[in-house]
Enzyme design. Structure first.
Site, mmCIF file in Angstrom:
data_model
loop_
_atom_site.group_PDB
_atom_site.id
_atom_site.type_symbol
_atom_site.label_atom_id
_atom_site.label_comp_id
_atom_site.label_asym_id
_atom_site.label_seq_id
_atom_site.Cartn_x
_atom_site.Cartn_y
_atom_site.Cartn_z
ATOM 1 N N CYS A 284 -2.531 -2.708 4.507
ATOM 2 C CA CYS A 284 -1.658 -2.721 3.329
ATOM 3 C C CYS A 284 -2.422 -3.241 2.121
ATOM 4 O O CYS A 284 -2.842 -4.410 2.104
ATOM 5 C CB CYS A 284 -0.434 -3.594 3.606
ATOM 6 N N PRO A 285 -2.621 -2.434 1.089
ATOM 7 C CA PRO A 285 -3.350 -2.919 -0.093
ATOM 8 C C PRO A 285 -2.536 -3.906 -0.921
ATOM 9 O O PRO A 285 -3.119 -4.687 -1.682
ATOM 10 C CB PRO A 285 -3.620 -1.630 -0.879
#
Length: 450
Positions: free
Chosen positions: A185-186
């Site tokens: 997840c950025p």
């Protein structure tokens, strides 16, 4: 802050030679791309800077809500309404940020790397040196594992030198194998896996509730102004522009966090991960991990989180020299002759044949640059009988093959594909000797014909 990087071979050798030198901690010699804080107590992904953007996107609208909306409700209408609204918004935001940090700053379930490959299980007789075939050791690319009565294939990881456990995958961003890998997840700057998926969903769901809370009370403020001043709804909106800004902002944001909450609610009910949903499509085949909706939710929220397999603050044990024993052959990766790239690794596919061609080109270039050395070796062999010459060349060929296999087996563990100088020298000697031998043989045959 400490960025994990692979230690250099010279550094490890210096540490090993110094008896009284203190060995580094695990987080200091970490081979992944993670970033550590507070002496290894917090572990983040390499894109941890995006965490500050996420915090800003949460704190900024809540601050506007407390200053302009909740305060207006408290001052102009009733303090019994405005104060609880503001307190709940602040506490809810703090709870949301704590979940964000817990998700981002902990080990997601990284599988420790092996120092060397596991024992080879397959023998392949596909190498020829001096007219004789020699056995090769080769690991299988996949293994079959039984999960709830169904057969699941696990893959070998060339980077971590291990067979990945079921539901484990290698993250190309963090450069680690993660158990029950969901995705990277950025927005939180971390992999989502076995040990932080629960907190990830709680963060996403609480963010959705916070959006709905601010959205709802922004409309309450507008309605209160309309009723108090007996004006139209549109004129009431102009009296509180902050409410309009928050309504538009949250209307856009809630589609992302709300949609993500619903999507992961479906994944949890069917016991899937995001990676499995997009790759394996369990809606078209049997899911070996699905045990029913109730049991699936109990597995996510009501089971104890396993402890981390990595002790980041512990001292690295002194590495002992690993010598790989081969008999007449060498070790081969399970991907030898296949594409090195992997869909989980995100690397450009490069075949072993291409790497072998590059190595052979380097050998020929080294042979041309060391012409004088070759002439000396050929003069030494010039007076030797043909049988001894063949025996010498066969012995040299085995040495070259063993050296090349050693270089291949170390590729992926920080090694280089540049050929060693002694290997280039021996290869060039073989090439020049065979060329001169074939030339002299053709001249003798032409003289006999004359």
């Amino acid at each position: 802050m400490h960025v994990g990087r692979p230690p250099r071979g010279s550094d490890l050798a210096a540490r090993g030679m110094t008896a009284d030198a203190e060995s580094p901690r695990v987080f200091e010699a970490w081979k992944g791309s993670n970033i550590f804080f507070l002496q290894g107590r917090f572990m983040f992904g390499p894109d941890v800077r995006s965490l500050f953007l996420t915090i800003f996107l949460i704190v900024a609208p809540v601050s506007i809500f407390c200053v302009f909306v909740a305060r207006k409700l408290m001052d102009e209408f009733s303090s019994t309404l405005g104060i609880p609204v503001m307190v709940i918004a602040v506490l809810f935001t703090l709870y949301d940020l704590i979940l964000l940090l817990v998700t981002s700053g902990r080990d997601p379930g990284i599988v420790p790397r092996n120092a060397h490959p596991p024992e080879a299980e397959i023998f392949e007789d596909n190498s020829e040196v001096g007219g004789a075939r020699t056995p090769q050791l080769r690991l299988p690319r996949t293994k079959d594992v039984n999960v709830n009565g169904m057969t699941v294939k696990v893959k070998y990881c060339d980077t971590c030198l291990l067979f990945r456990p079921p539901r484990c995958s290698h993250c190309s961003i963090c450069n680690n194998c993660v158990e029950r890998f969901d995705h990277h997840c950025p927005w939180v700057g971390q992999c989502i896996g076995l040990r932080n998926y629960r907190f990830f969903y709680m963060f996403v769901f609480s963010t959705t509730l916070l959006c709905l809370y601010v959205f709802g009370f922004s409309w309450v403020c507008i309605v209160k102004i309309r009723n108090a001043k007996q004006i139209s709804l549109w004129r009431a909106m102009t009296k509180t522009p902050a409410s309009i800004v928050l309504i538009i902002y949250i209307f856009i944001s809630v589609w992302f966090v709300g949609g993500l909450s619903v999507f992961h609610l479906y994944l949890m009910s069917t016991n899937q991960t995001t990676y499995e949903n997009f790759r394996y499509r369990y809606d078209q085949r049997a899911n070996p991990y699905n045990r029913g909706v109730v049991e699936n939710f109990k597995e996510i929220f009501f089971t104890s989180i396993p402890p981390s397999k990595n002790k980041f603050r512990a001292r690295v044990p002194r590495e002992q020299e690993y010598q790989q024993l081969t008999i007449g052959g060498g070790f081969m990766s399970p991907n030898m002759g296949r594409s090195v790239g992997d869909i989980e690794m995100g690397r450009k596919p490069v075949t072993w044949d291409e790497l072998r061609a590059v190595t052979q080109a380097g050998d020929l270039e080294g042979g041309l640059s060391s012409r004088n050395m070759v002439d000396d070796k050929d003069s030494e062999l010039g007076e030797v009988s043909p049988d001894l010459r063949r025996e010498f060349l066969s012995t040299r060929g085995v040495e070259v093959q063993a050296a090349l296999h050693h270089r291949r087996s170390s590729w992926g563990r920080g090694g280089s594909w540049e050929t060693m100088p002694e290997v280039r020298a021996v290869a060039s000697a073989m090439w020049e000797t065979s060329r001169i031998g074939s030339g002299s043989g053709s001249r003798s045959m032409s003289a006999a014909n004359l």
